[in-house]
Structure formats: C-alpha cells, structure tokens
Scaffold this active site. Structure first.
Site, PDB file in Angstrom:
ATOM      1  CE  LYS A 173      -3.772   4.978  -1.504  1.00  0.00           C
ATOM      2  NZ  LYS A 173      -4.790   5.422  -2.486  1.00  0.00           N
ATOM      3  CE1 TYR A 203      -4.116   1.926   0.659  1.00  0.00           C
ATOM      4  CE2 TYR A 203      -2.770   3.112   2.255  1.00  0.00           C
ATOM      5  CZ  TYR A 203      -3.931   3.005   1.508  1.00  0.00           C
ATOM      6  OH  TYR A 203      -4.903   3.979   1.607  1.00  0.00           O
TER       7      TYR A 203
END
Length: 255
Positions: A159, A155
C-alpha cells in the site's frame, strides 16, 4: 447532467465492498461501468445490480489483474464493448496477514502481485488509450496501513508502494491530460473487515465499535465514504489535483 455522463469507468475488485460501492456511485453519476473481478460470475452479478442512468451500460469481466496478458485483454474488451475508457480505479486487493516470522514467501508474493503488479498491469494497459485521447483519470487504492500495521508487513509495503506509484504516474502522465491519485481508506465496514473480526475472535459489532473509538469522528467508514471521494478525484473538478494520496479515515491518521 452527471459528472460522468458519456464516460466509461473500469473498477477492479468491484464485485463487492469498496469496489462495488464505487461502481454504484459512478453509475449514479452517468458512467458506463466495467466491473472487473477475479470471479467472473460475481462480476456479472454485480454489474447487473447497478442502477444505471439512461444510455449507460455495465458489463462484468473476470480477470486476474496480476496476469499481464489478462489485464491487457480486459482493457481491450472494455474499449470494444463499451466504446472507450476514461476512468480506471485500481481497487483489487487481498490480505494474507501474519507476523513477519510466520509470513511465507507466497503470502508476500500474492499480496504484492494483486496490489502492486495488478495496479501496474491495468494502468499500463489503460494509459495508452488515455495518452492517445489526451484524457484519463487513474485512482489507486492505498490504505492507512501503508503507515505500518502489525501483522501486515506485506500489505503495508504494497500500500505504500501504491503511493509511490501514484506520485510517479502524476509526474509522467500529467503532460498528457491524465490525473492519477490515491485514496487511503481507514477502517471500512466490508466483508473483508468482518472476516478479520472472525479471525481475531471478535464479533463484528465489537470489532466495529473498537474501530470507531480509535478515530475522532467516532464511527467506522462505509464503502459510500470512499466512493464519494473517488467520484470527486476522478471528476473534472479535480483536474488540478494529481499525484496525491487522500486519507479517508475519520481522522485516525491524526493520532
């Protein structure tokens, strides 16, 4: 007059959470809305709940944004049914959290596919319309987790990739009247963070209280906080801002 009167906004992952909050805000300012979500029935239900300004419309579309053909078809459907596209918010996302030694290749690929490839697919499909009309607003959802977060190697990498993608879009698309920016939310009270509380064995109330204590303003964020920033960055008031990432985190990044 609303800031988005006559404009069409496409928001991915908009059946709930930050995406739905953003859709509500854009609708309140006059936009017609395409609610895009993996679950088409959920997307249609969310679209039906939006409070629209006179003359605006809302539709719900099911789309796996990691699928290139599906993304292209979604944008073309929006243009055909709503009469154009002016704003794209790449909000769709999933988590598959785990420590690196437990993280599977599938965990990695799924997160990259939705966040990074999804943003790429939808942006590429939309930008040809934006370039042709010499106008467009792109907003990508990053996260404070881009700066690193235990158990989120996939993640966090996705991001931070969003931030590089956004910066590059600003460079490439700026000459065509297109602005591209990103928002990096901190802790936002949504179904997703509530599910994280359950996974770590905490009550939602305690989980939110702990998050509130970790930032200077001593509260958690809500979808409306992100929606307010999104509405500004996608408005003509922000026409001199591009390639930027705005952290909306109650000051948590300051620490």
């Amino acid at each position: 007059m609303g800031r988005f009167d006559g404009r069409v906004a496409v928001i991915t992952g908009a059946a709930r959470g930050i995406g739905f909050g953003t859709a509500q805000r854009f609708a309140s300012e006059g936009a017609s809305i395409a609610v895009v979500d993996l679950d088409e029935s959920a997307a249609q239900e969310a679209a039906a709940k939006l409070e629209l300004v006179d003359g605006a419309r809302a539709i719900g579309i099911g789309c796996d944004v990691s699928d290139t053909a599906a993304s292209e078809a979604t944008v073309e459907r929006v243009v055909a049914e709503l009469g154009g596209i002016h704003v794209l918010v790449n909000n769709a996302g999933i988590t598959r959290d785990n420590l690196l030694f437990k993280m599977t290749e599938l965990d990695w690929d799924l997160v990259m596919g939705v966040h990074l490839k999804g943003a790429f697919n939808m942006t590429k499909a939309a930008q040809k319309h934006f370039v042709q009309q010499k106008y467009g607003k792109i907003l990508n959802l990053s996260s404070v987790s881009a700066l690193g977060n235990r158990g989120q190697a996939n993640y966090s990498a996705a991001k931070m990739g969003i931030q590089g993608f956004t910066r590059t879009l600003g460079i490439e698309l700026g000459p065509f009247g297109i602005n591209a920016n990103a928002i990096g939310p901190g802790f936002i009270a949504t179904e997703m963070t509530d599910a994280t509380a359950a996974r770590v064995g905490m009550s939602v109330e305690d989980f939110r209280a702990a998050a509130a204590e970790s930032n200077p303003v001593r509260r958690v964020g809500f979808p409306e906080d992100i929606a307010a920033a999104a509405a500004f960055l996608c408005s003509d008031e922000a026409s001199y801002i591009t390639g930027q990432t705005l952290y909306v985190d109650g000051g948590a990044k300051l620490g």
